[in-house]
Design a protein around this motif. Structure first.
Motif, short mmCIF file in Angstrom:
data_model
loop_
_atom_site.label_atom_id
_atom_site.label_comp_id
_atom_site.label_asym_id
_atom_site.label_seq_id
_atom_site.Cartn_x
_atom_site.Cartn_y
_atom_site.Cartn_z
N VAL A 37 0.84 -1.18 0.00
CA VAL A 37 0.00 0.00 0.00
C VAL A 37 0.88 1.24 0.00
O VAL A 37 1.75 1.40 0.85
N THR A 38 0.65 2.12 -0.96
CA THR A 38 1.42 3.35 -1.06
C THR A 38 0.52 4.53 -0.72
O THR A 38 -0.71 4.42 -0.74
N PRO A 39 1.09 5.69 -0.43
CA PRO A 39 0.25 6.87 -0.20
C PRO A 39 -0.68 7.17 -1.37
O PRO A 39 -1.82 7.57 -1.17
N ALA A 40 -0.20 6.95 -2.59
CA ALA A 40 -1.02 7.23 -3.77
C ALA A 40 -2.24 6.33 -3.84
O ALA A 40 -3.29 6.72 -4.36
N VAL A 41 -2.11 5.11 -3.34
CA VAL A 41 -3.24 4.18 -3.32
C VAL A 41 -4.24 4.58 -2.25
O VAL A 41 -5.45 4.53 -2.45
N LEU A 42 -3.74 5.01 -1.11
CA LEU A 42 -4.61 5.25 0.03
C LEU A 42 -5.28 6.62 0.01
O LEU A 42 -6.39 6.77 0.54
N LEU A 43 -4.66 7.63 -0.60
CA LEU A 43 -5.22 8.98 -0.57
C LEU A 43 -6.66 9.03 -1.07
O LEU A 43 -7.53 9.60 -0.39
#
Length: 489
Positions: A37-43
């Motif tokens: 999970v990356t920040p781009a996925v979670l934002l």
């Protein structure tokens, strides 16, 4: 007990599944491999979750209380809300999945991922949205888990922090104020960030200046909420924002969250009243219809559908024979929910900022001309609704009792809040906050009013599961006629 399962921060996107945003909401990855999970996925999950929490069941609850909508099915939650009946089972899903087990745990994870991946821009957005979601929780329920929440199995029974401490902070108890949480987020937005959002940002496409404007406008909203209880603190925060000068100033700066136009991705307000099995639970309130007719308000046909020669409504608390067919009922129009459910959900807006500053200048003495700011708020709302400058000018000229603030400060405040009430149609939570703290616009009791003492709810009761599992929750807790800390009207 607020249980935070490892996979909990994947729940919201599976529910929302936005069309047009599938690259960023396809997060059906194994919860046992959190490094995937990356920040781009979670934002986008956090953004969508905040909008969903605002616009779903809590919005229906609040929109009925403030009499913009009426509960048409007597035994439904909206129908019971309309006569002021409430139980601890009303908002279990909203507490457990949309807020604590959804937006809030997701926002906390986003902050952690941003910090771990040299992405302070993500951390900043996460803190702003975390503060926004916590403000929903405390404004609805009062004292809630805050400083000890979101720790998972490390603390499955977090204490309740007082609403006063949540807003103001309490160093002795290790409680950071919502204001300082937002300020931290604003500082993170300005810090060096090797990883930054782009098209994964549903609201602003990675424009951090707009996020800074939204964060400062959130400070205005929070200060406005407590301004009757803590006028000196509210004045200080508002002056701080005005001095910085970076806040939402145009409609293009609004913090709006879009949804998709197909079933499974739609704005929850649209889905509930147009697609779901419960679509006949809600209808336009006769009281709201009459209020806008009395004001000759040109936004009425933009806000609600008019299936025939007139609008089809019922009175709040009505228990007679419903208008038929139900397909002709007046419901939210496309401006509020989108033609096919695209929304957007309006979280922080230009008209809101103008009305807050108009009220603050009038009541707290902060900089600005109340009349000019009031006119700016009306103009911003009507422009957002699609009216032309000429139409707005014509309306204001023809309706001087609307256009011009007159009378005592209390009467002027009533005008400001009434226009804010209309402008925020579709965001029942913001309207309910204003009705509770100011008493405006003036509402009369529903037909067949019941509940605790026949008066509208001024808070939600705690969810039963938390009372049963967390000893910090009072049982019984405060009922719906007990005001929250900032509500002194």
């Amino acid at each position: 007990m607020i249980r935070q399962l490892k996979k909990s921060y994947f729940l919201v996107p599976l529910l929302l599944g936005f069309s047009g945003c599938s690259d960023f909401l396809d997060v059906n990855v194994t919860p046992n491999n959190p490094t995937a999970v990356t920040p781009a996925v979670l934002l986008p999950t956090v953004e969508a979750g905040a909008a969903f929490a605002n616009a779903n069941e809590l919005n229906r609850f609040a929109s009925v209380i403030v009499q913009q909508l009426a509960g048409a099915a007597p035994n439904s939650t909206p129908g019971q809300t309309d006569i002021y009946a409430a139980t601890g089972s009303d908002f279990g899903n909203q507490w457990r999945f949309e807020l604590y087990g959804g937006t809030l745990i997701n926002a906390q994870k986003l902050i952690e991922l941003g910090d771990a991946n040299s992405g302070k821009a993500y951390s900043g957005i996460g803190k702003i949205l975390k503060a926004y979601a916590f403000s929903i929780a405390t404004d609805v329920w009062g004292d809630v888990p805050y400083s000890q929440a979101l720790q998972g199995e490390a603390n499955p029974q977090p204490r309740l922090d007082s609403q006063e401490d949540i807003y103001k902070g309490n160093a002795a108890l290790g409680i950071q104020s919502l204001f300082d949480l937002v300020r931290e987020g604003l500082n993170d937005l300005k810090a060096e960030s090797q990883v930054k959002p782009g098209k994964d940002d549903l609201a602003y496409a990675g424009n951090l200046t707009k996020w800074e404007q939204a964060g400062n406008t959130l400070l205005l909203k929070l200060a406005n909420t407590i301004s009757r209880k803590e006028p000196a603190l509210a004045r200080t925060v508002i002056n701080e924002v005005l001095t910085k000068g970076t806040y939402i100033k145009t409609n293009a700066d609004d913090l709006n969250m879009p949804f998709g136009g197909s079933v499974g991705s739609q704005d929850p307000r649209y889905f509930y009243t147009n697609e779901s099995l419960f679509k006949d639970d809600l209808i336009l309130s006769t009281r709201y219809l009459n209020r806008l007719k009395d004001l000759n308000d040109p936004r009425l046909p933009i806000l609600f559908t008019k299936p025939g020669t007139d609008y089809v409504t019922i009175d709040n608390g009505f228990r007679g024979t419903l208008p038929q067919p139900s397909t002709n009922w007046s419901r939210y129009n496309a401006y509020v929910v989108g033609a096919n459910g695209e929304g957007p959900v309006r979280l922080l807006t230009n008209f809101q900022r103008a009305f807050i500053l108009a009220e603050s200048a009038l009541i707290l003495g902060t900089p600005g001309d109340p009349q000019a700011l009031y006119t700016e708020g009306i103009t911003a709302s009507m422009t957002s609704a699609g009216l032309t400058p000429a139409q707005i000018t014509t309306y204001l000229a023809a309706n001087p009792t609307v256009a011009t603030l007159t009378g005592t400060n209390a009467q002027k405040l009533e005008q400001i809040i009434t226009q804010k009430y209309i402008a925020f149609t579709g965001n029942g939570l913001e309207i309910w906050n204003d009705v509770r703290r100011t008493g405006y616009p003036r509402l009369t009791a529903s037909l067949n009013a019941a509940g605790i003492d026949g008066t509208p709810q001024v808070r939600a009761v705690y969810v039963t599961q938390e009372q049963e599992r967390n000893p910090y929750f009072p049982n019984p807790g405060p009922q719906t006629n007990v005001r929250v800390w900032w509500d002194i009207d």
